[in-house]
Write an enzyme that holds these catalytic residues in place. Sequence first.
Site, mmCIF file in Angstrom:
data_model
loop_
_atom_site.group_PDB
_atom_site.id
_atom_site.type_symbol
_atom_site.label_atom_id
_atom_site.label_comp_id
_atom_site.label_asym_id
_atom_site.label_seq_id
_atom_site.Cartn_x
_atom_site.Cartn_y
_atom_site.Cartn_z
ATOM 1 N N LYS A 89 -1.787 -15.534 -8.152
ATOM 2 C CA LYS A 89 -2.627 -15.750 -6.967
ATOM 3 C C LYS A 89 -2.544 -14.534 -6.052
ATOM 4 O O LYS A 89 -1.672 -13.683 -6.203
ATOM 5 C CB LYS A 89 -2.175 -17.007 -6.223
ATOM 6 C CG LYS A 89 -0.757 -16.935 -5.704
ATOM 7 C CD LYS A 89 -0.354 -18.217 -4.978
ATOM 8 C CE LYS A 89 1.079 -18.095 -4.460
ATOM 9 N NZ LYS A 89 1.468 -19.241 -3.627
ATOM 10 N N ARG B 226 3.986 -29.337 2.969
ATOM 11 C CA ARG B 226 2.725 -28.595 2.890
ATOM 12 C C ARG B 226 1.759 -29.433 2.062
ATOM 13 O O ARG B 226 1.349 -30.496 2.483
ATOM 14 C CB ARG B 226 2.973 -27.191 2.315
ATOM 15 C CG ARG B 226 1.807 -26.231 2.470
ATOM 16 C CD ARG B 226 2.168 -24.817 2.017
ATOM 17 N NE ARG B 226 2.577 -24.752 0.618
ATOM 18 C CZ ARG B 226 2.890 -23.615 -0.013
ATOM 19 N NH1 ARG B 226 2.843 -22.454 0.639
ATOM 20 N NH2 ARG B 226 3.256 -23.635 -1.280
ATOM 21 N N TYR C 256 3.526 10.023 16.440
ATOM 22 C CA TYR C 256 3.085 9.363 17.665
ATOM 23 C C TYR C 256 4.260 8.908 18.531
ATOM 24 O O TYR C 256 5.270 8.424 18.027
ATOM 25 C CB TYR C 256 2.222 8.138 17.332
ATOM 26 C CG TYR C 256 0.859 8.471 16.786
ATOM 27 C CD1 TYR C 256 -0.073 9.156 17.555
ATOM 28 C CD2 TYR C 256 0.503 8.087 15.496
ATOM 29 C CE1 TYR C 256 -1.334 9.449 17.056
ATOM 30 C CE2 TYR C 256 -0.750 8.378 14.986
ATOM 31 C CZ TYR C 256 -1.665 9.060 15.773
ATOM 32 O OH TYR C 256 -2.912 9.354 15.275
ATOM 33 N N MET D 297 -1.135 5.537 10.241
ATOM 34 C CA MET D 297 -2.042 4.739 9.423
ATOM 35 C C MET D 297 -2.120 5.219 7.975
ATOM 36 O O MET D 297 -2.045 4.420 7.036
ATOM 37 C CB MET D 297 -3.442 4.731 10.039
ATOM 38 C CG MET D 297 -4.412 3.811 9.327
ATOM 39 S SD MET D 297 -6.054 3.800 10.069
ATOM 40 C CE MET D 297 -5.732 2.991 11.631
#
Length: 338
Positions: free
Chosen positions: A33, A126, A236, A284
């Site tokens: 999955k 669940r 940064y 990023m």
Amino acid sequence: MPRAILEINSERIRHNVKKLSEFSGKKVIAVIKADAYGIGSIQMAKILEPIEEVDAFAVACVEEGVELRKMGIKKEILILGGVLKDEVPLVEEYFLTPVVSDIEHLRAIGNRDIKFHVKYDTGMGRLGFLNEVIHDPRVEGIMSHLSSPADEEFSKLQIKKFEEIVKKYTKVEKIHMESSAGVVYRVPFTTHIRVGLAMYGEKPLKNYPVDIKPALTLKAKLISVKELPENYPVSYSRTYVTKKKTKTGVVAFGYADGLMKTLSNRSYLLYKGEKLPIFGNITMDMTIVDLKNTDAKVGDWVYVVNEERTFTELAREAGTIPYELMCNLSKRIKRVVV
């Protein structure tokens, strides 16, 4: 040429699945999955479909099952997340096997000729029925899920509760409960194990007794090398400042690729076995590392995960779980079966 590659060692994947089957004495339902936990569901299904130890695949939703069928996968596909009314036509068309864990799933199927598995909630809170027995000739299997496999006492309570439910059924072809971590309990009344993480050689427990081997290698290109002077700010917010003249490298891999920002200034990447400390904030698309006295040059591969450090170990450093790291791997990372 991709700047980041995830290598999937097919021989080791098959080795791991065979060892899991051998250890448990049971057939395997391979859980692929969420795009096989970010590794690639199509790639994993094609690696595993030919081996006899794998009896079926398990995915989260109907869409994932349809995708596998369209790519030519023939073995049974379980839909762990159940089936909603508008999904039933696809379940029929693509011969999928839903897991019924709510009365509405059963109502959605209606009187159609669709075999299904019934899920029981034995302590997860669940999906799953609590104790209702589904008297229906279409029931092919029954299942449950261990919520805390590292907790032996609670897991044994769940196993006992599930055993009492199993006794209420007759002529059920498939009974499954054990996950990658849960195989250690060797539940005597189940017929299959349902595993995901351990297929990749990621050990879900300390002192894991199954002989599995790391099957994943994640690497990225070095795209810049330079020497920074002493007292020079890096990345940064200037969270790191060089303490001396330092050879640094920029690796084409950042938090958009799946390298969590929490690893900034506290973890490392690998080059020829050498640990390269991460300098400053991970950005990023790039990560800056200390190249030390290595001979690393632009175009060389730097390793995020390999035999020396698995996703499980990296996740521990990041304060999370390997599933999250793997599922967050970017689509721009090329998946390559080797």
